[in-house]
Scaffold this motif. Structure first.
Motif, PDB file in Angstrom:
ATOM      1  N   LEU A 172       0.897  -1.392   0.104  1.00  0.00           N
ATOM      2  CA  LEU A 172      -0.146  -0.062   0.060  1.00  0.00           C
ATOM      3  C   LEU A 172       0.864   1.122   0.123  1.00  0.00           C
ATOM      4  O   LEU A 172       2.096   1.106   0.306  1.00  0.00           O
ATOM      5  N   ASN A 173       0.243   2.279  -0.383  1.00  0.00           N
ATOM      6  CA  ASN A 173       1.155   3.566  -0.381  1.00  0.00           C
ATOM      7  C   ASN A 173       1.766   3.659  -1.552  1.00  0.00           C
ATOM      8  O   ASN A 173       1.283   4.117  -2.854  1.00  0.00           O
ATOM      9  N   ILE A 174       3.068   3.629  -1.673  1.00  0.00           N
ATOM     10  CA  ILE A 174       4.118   4.058  -2.679  1.00  0.00           C
ATOM     11  C   ILE A 174       4.023   2.551  -3.632  1.00  0.00           C
ATOM     12  O   ILE A 174       4.468   1.641  -3.191  1.00  0.00           O
ATOM     13  N   PRO A 175       3.495   2.556  -4.960  1.00  0.00           N
ATOM     14  CA  PRO A 175       3.194   1.371  -5.750  1.00  0.00           C
ATOM     15  C   PRO A 175       4.815   0.978  -6.093  1.00  0.00           C
ATOM     16  O   PRO A 175       5.766   1.787  -6.065  1.00  0.00           O
ATOM     17  N   ASP A 176       4.766  -0.130  -6.702  1.00  0.00           N
ATOM     18  CA  ASP A 176       6.316  -0.491  -7.314  1.00  0.00           C
ATOM     19  C   ASP A 176       6.299  -0.372  -8.632  1.00  0.00           C
ATOM     20  O   ASP A 176       6.064  -1.335  -9.551  1.00  0.00           O
TER      21      ASP A 176
END
Length: 361
Positions: A172-176
């Protein structure tokens, strides 16, 4: 008189190592303490070996820096990447456990939609201890989960499933994202929690992310080589991709399973897209040839172990990808060196020999 509550023994406490690559103090472990403290940690320190890395009190760990890697592997240390999180695979090699969980140091405990902290490690263990179904897709996703089963029309002969080699978690939050996607979507955050685990079908590749990943080391460990990346190499940020593509070809060949989905972790920090683009740009070109290579790669039936599969794959990398760039000739040689080093430290195929001089602590 009320009885004292008995604390349950953590799952696989003596059978699982947590591998963390890092260049900084591991303050992030404080947040993970309720979940990680019972387990043994293997920390692979990247970069300057003279820098002292602080680990919070109360954790059971061993710490290896570049000097240790050189001392333990000698000339074969050349297969372990430097100044790149790909160095984590050294931790896979020296582990003495059946299972590995690896996590990045910018990953924190996520919350599920009800606001409860997610025990990512526990969910990975659930995934890895239940079978996979790579040969026939179940439309209710994971049929072994409570409240689910195989749907009508699912062959009974396939319902036993196969052993799960890899559990691939999400964030969650920063996607890869890769650098071009980061550049066009700088403020995008992943807030979508999908409560599902599924088996990746046989013959289907996937982009494996190494920041929240578990695997059965005895089943697939020698294929978990994160390549030659970082310092002195023309490419970075494709280490986990490389390991994922090789692993999937080999699990397909050996009849093992790969699961993806839960658990989520909270990825706290977006890396710089311009720095990433510099690391990735050759990979972005090369992947258009790499993917078809892996999609069409086949292994002969004589390849009955992960090591034999990996050596065969290295030959195909040399003969077919060597034409793309001479880097792949070097990588193919490093793949062989990796297997030789793995077998030296793990002479029985599973349990490693004692390390020369022991680990640094």
């Amino acid at each position: 008189m009320a009885q004292a509550a008995v604390t349950p023994t953590p799952l696989l406490k003596d059978e699982l190592d947590i591998v963390i690559p890092t260049i900084r103090n591991l303050d992030f472990l404080e947040m993970w303490r309720p979940f990680f403290q019972p387990y043994h940690l293997i920390i692979v320190q990247d970069g300057d070996p003279s820098k002292v890395i602080k680990v919070p009190e109360g954790f059971d760990y061993e710490l290896y820096n570049r000097n240790d890697i050189n001392r333990i592997l000698g000339p074969k240390a050349s297969c372990i990447s430097f100044k790149d999180s790909a160095c984590r695979c050294f931790g896979f090699m020296v582990s003495k456990k059946k299972y590995i969980y690896t996590i990045d140091d910018d990953c924190f405990v996520a919350k599920d939609p009800s606001g409860k902290d997610i025990n990512a490690l526990e969910q990975h263990i659930t995934n890895i201890l239940s079978p996979s179904t790579p040969f026939f897709f179940n439309t209710l996703y994971d049929p072994y989960r409570e409240g689910a089963d195989f749907v009508r029309g699912y062959p009974f002969s396939l319902r036993e499933g196969v052993p799960t080699a890899v559990s691939h978690g999400l964030w969650l939050n920063i996607p890869d994202y890769d650098a071009p996607t980061q550049l066009v979507k700088p403020r995008e955050r992943n807030s979508r929690y999908v409560d599902a685990v599924l088996t990746i079908p046989k013959g289907t590749l996937f982009p494996m992310c190494g920041m929240n990943l578990a695997f059965n080391r005895e089943l697939i460990g020698p294929a978990m080589y994160f390549g030659l990346m970082g310092d002195g190499q023309p490419i970075g940020r494709y280490d986990d991709m490389w390991a994922g593509w090789c692993t999937k070809v080999i699990t397909d060949h050996l009849g093992l399973g790969v699961k993806t989905g839960l658990p989520y972790i909270w990825h706290s920090k977006a890396s710089n897209p311009f720095v990433n683009l510099k690391k990735e740009y050759k990979g972005i070109y090369w992947q258009e040839e790499l993917i078809p290579f892996f999609q069409s790669a086949t292994l002969p039936k004589e390849c009955t172990t992960v090591q034999k599969c990996y050596i065969e794959l290295s030959k195909q990398v040399k003969s077919k990808l060597g034409k793309v760039d001479e880097y792949f000739l070097k990588l193919a040689d490093a793949m062989v060196t990796w297997i030789e080093a793995w077998d030296e430290l793990n002479p029985s195929g599973g349990k490693p020999a004692e390390l020369p001089n022991g680990p640094a602590k």
